[in-house]
Every structure is written in structure tokens, then in C-alpha cells.
Design a protein around this motif. Sequence first.
Motif, short mmCIF file in Angstrom:
data_model
loop_
_atom_site.label_atom_id
_atom_site.label_comp_id
_atom_site.label_asym_id
_atom_site.label_seq_id
_atom_site.Cartn_x
_atom_site.Cartn_y
_atom_site.Cartn_z
N ALA A 200 50.53 30.67 51.05
CA ALA A 200 51.03 31.52 50.29
C ALA A 200 50.19 31.75 49.12
CB ALA A 200 52.11 30.90 49.73
N GLY A 201 49.34 30.64 48.72
CA GLY A 201 48.11 30.89 47.64
C GLY A 201 47.33 31.83 48.07
N LEU A 202 46.76 31.73 49.27
CA LEU A 202 45.60 32.49 49.79
C LEU A 202 46.34 34.07 49.83
CD1 LEU A 202 44.10 30.72 52.88
CD2 LEU A 202 43.11 31.11 50.65
N LEU A 203 47.33 34.22 50.19
CA LEU A 203 47.91 35.77 50.21
C LEU A 203 48.37 36.11 48.92
CD1 LEU A 203 49.87 35.58 53.77
CD2 LEU A 203 47.71 36.39 53.32
N GLY A 204 48.90 35.10 47.93
CA GLY A 204 49.06 35.59 46.60
C GLY A 204 47.71 35.96 45.93
N GLY A 205 47.00 35.14 45.99
CA GLY A 205 45.65 35.38 45.44
C GLY A 205 44.94 36.64 46.11
N ALA A 206 45.10 37.09 47.10
CA ALA A 206 44.34 38.22 47.60
C ALA A 206 45.22 39.49 47.13
CB ALA A 206 44.54 38.32 49.26
N ALA A 207 46.60 39.30 47.05
CA ALA A 207 47.40 40.26 46.24
C ALA A 207 47.12 40.45 44.94
CB ALA A 207 48.93 39.87 46.54
N GLY A 208 47.14 39.58 44.17
CA GLY A 208 46.70 39.65 42.87
C GLY A 208 45.26 40.34 42.54
N LEU A 209 44.18 40.14 43.51
CA LEU A 209 43.07 40.54 43.29
C LEU A 209 42.93 41.96 43.45
CD1 LEU A 209 40.66 37.91 44.89
CD2 LEU A 209 40.54 38.42 42.42
N ALA A 210 43.85 42.31 44.64
CA ALA A 210 43.98 43.71 45.14
C ALA A 210 44.62 44.54 43.96
CB ALA A 210 44.92 43.98 46.33
N ALA A 211 45.47 43.83 43.29
CA ALA A 211 46.46 44.70 42.22
C ALA A 211 45.39 44.76 41.03
CB ALA A 211 47.79 44.11 41.94
N ALA A 212 44.72 43.73 40.78
CA ALA A 212 43.64 43.97 39.55
C ALA A 212 42.49 44.88 39.83
CB ALA A 212 43.32 42.56 39.32
N VAL A 213 42.20 45.21 40.94
CA VAL A 213 41.38 46.12 41.26
C VAL A 213 41.53 47.49 40.73
CG1 VAL A 213 39.97 47.42 43.12
CG2 VAL A 213 40.05 45.03 43.24
N VAL A 214 42.72 47.84 40.66
CA VAL A 214 43.17 49.19 40.33
C VAL A 214 42.56 49.53 38.67
CG1 VAL A 214 44.96 50.79 39.93
CG2 VAL A 214 44.73 49.42 42.04
N PRO A 215 43.18 48.73 37.81
CA PRO A 215 42.89 48.92 36.54
C PRO A 215 41.01 48.83 36.40
CG PRO A 215 43.88 47.05 36.55
CD PRO A 215 44.20 47.62 38.04
N LEU A 216 40.58 47.89 37.23
CA LEU A 216 39.34 47.48 36.83
C LEU A 216 38.24 48.74 37.53
CD1 LEU A 216 38.71 44.04 38.00
CD2 LEU A 216 38.56 44.91 35.76
N ALA A 217 38.81 49.52 38.66
CA ALA A 217 38.29 50.75 39.23
C ALA A 217 38.52 51.74 38.28
CB ALA A 217 38.71 50.89 40.66
N ALA A 218 39.58 52.06 37.64
CA ALA A 218 39.83 53.03 36.58
C ALA A 218 39.04 53.06 35.46
CB ALA A 218 41.44 53.11 36.57
N GLY A 219 39.01 51.49 34.76
CA GLY A 219 38.02 51.52 33.65
C GLY A 219 36.53 51.81 34.06
N ARG A 220 36.17 51.50 35.34
CA ARG A 220 34.72 51.80 35.60
C ARG A 220 34.50 53.05 35.82
NH1 ARG A 220 30.32 50.20 34.61
NH2 ARG A 220 28.63 50.80 35.97
N ALA A 221 35.33 53.82 36.32
CA ALA A 221 35.45 55.42 36.30
C ALA A 221 35.15 55.98 34.96
CB ALA A 221 36.62 55.96 37.08
N LEU A 222 36.02 55.45 33.87
CA LEU A 222 35.95 56.09 32.60
C LEU A 222 34.72 55.61 31.94
CD1 LEU A 222 37.68 57.47 30.45
CD2 LEU A 222 38.71 55.41 29.99
N ARG A 223 34.40 54.46 32.12
CA ARG A 223 33.06 54.04 31.59
C ARG A 223 31.84 54.85 32.21
NH1 ARG A 223 31.71 47.95 32.16
NH2 ARG A 223 30.09 48.63 30.63
N THR A 224 31.73 55.03 33.41
CA THR A 224 30.94 56.02 33.90
C THR A 224 31.00 57.46 33.51
OG1 THR A 224 30.95 54.80 36.14
CG2 THR A 224 30.18 57.14 36.02
N ARG A 225 32.05 58.08 33.02
CA ARG A 225 32.19 59.44 32.33
C ARG A 225 31.56 59.26 31.21
NH1 ARG A 225 37.83 62.45 32.42
NH2 ARG A 225 36.77 64.39 31.77
#
Length: 197
Positions: free
Chosen positions: A147-172
Amino acid sequence: MASRGPRGHRVWLWRWRPNPLKRRADRIEAWVVLGMWTLAVLVGVPAGTAVNRSIEDALARERATWRPLVGRLAERAPGPPTEGGAASRADQVWARATWTAADGSARSGQLRVPAGSPAGTPVTVWTDPEGGQVTRPMTPSQARVRAGLLGGAAGLAAAVVPLAAGRALRTRLERHRIDRWDTEWSRFGPLWGRTTG
């Protein structure tokens, strides 16, 4: 985020310090960086926690409802008999076994058993509440790890979305900043070659 100063020491929170050379784009970028990391935490932590809790609850239900039954081999297991009685995982083979479910119905399925076991040998069969064959349920410590491994992976996957959006905005923003520098350079660059006299 820290940046290196003129002598190599780290300057913390440099994006937020007052500076006459700071442009509007720099202030916007500072807010974008703060926002993307805040959103990453606010999205990632609850997502990881929810997945962790869900998996732990599901595995706890399995431990509570899955039961071992005694079945019997319906046929002799293939291969030569193992010596010494204790068979390693490599010495086990698949063989058909039969058992009676809790509702009294006869069931059968394939189990891993020591090679060469004779027909009629008692074997442990794990079953669900309907009497269907299942695997041995995880122990509480195994369930926590999974549960810890899968929960951590899900948390990281969910956190990637705002990080990727922020990175795209910073590139712009960076592209816009470079375009502005090019415009200003084309206006003032030629003036550097002139001398006053």
C-alpha cells in the motif's frame, strides 16, 4: 529555491528579494514556481494517502474473509519425489486438487505442490467466501509495504500534473522574456558602437 551568489554561497529565496533589476516576468515566475509546488503537494499527498488507505482496506478485507481449507490432490504430482520432505519453491510443480467449499459444493483447481506427491495428499487451499480458489492473503506488514509503494507512486503521479503545467508555463515565460530581450537589443545594441565626441 536557492541560487548561487557572486562568491558561490547560496542565496535563499532569491526570487522574492527586492532587486531593481527584477522584471515583471521574474515576479510572475516566482509566483508560478510557488504555485506549482504548492499544488503538487496539495494534489499529491491526498491522492497518495487515498490510494494507500484504499489498498490497505482491500487487503485487510481479504485477510478477514479468505480462509484456508484442506483439499486433496486428485492426481499424482509430476516429477520425482523430493527428498527430505521439505520442498523448495523450485521443487514444486502444478497439480490438480479438489476440496469442498463452505456451502458443500465440490471444487477443484491447480495448486503448487512438492514434485512427486501422491494422489490423496492433503494440501492447503485458500478460498474466498464463495469457495473460489485464491492466493494466500498478504500479511499486515506485506500489505503496508504494498500500500505504501502504490500510494507513493499514485501521489507522485498526481503531483506530476501541476509540476508539468508549471514547467510549461515557465518555458513560455522564458520564451517571452528572450523575445523581449531581442527586441530591446535590436533597439539599443547598435548604440554601443558609437562614441561621443
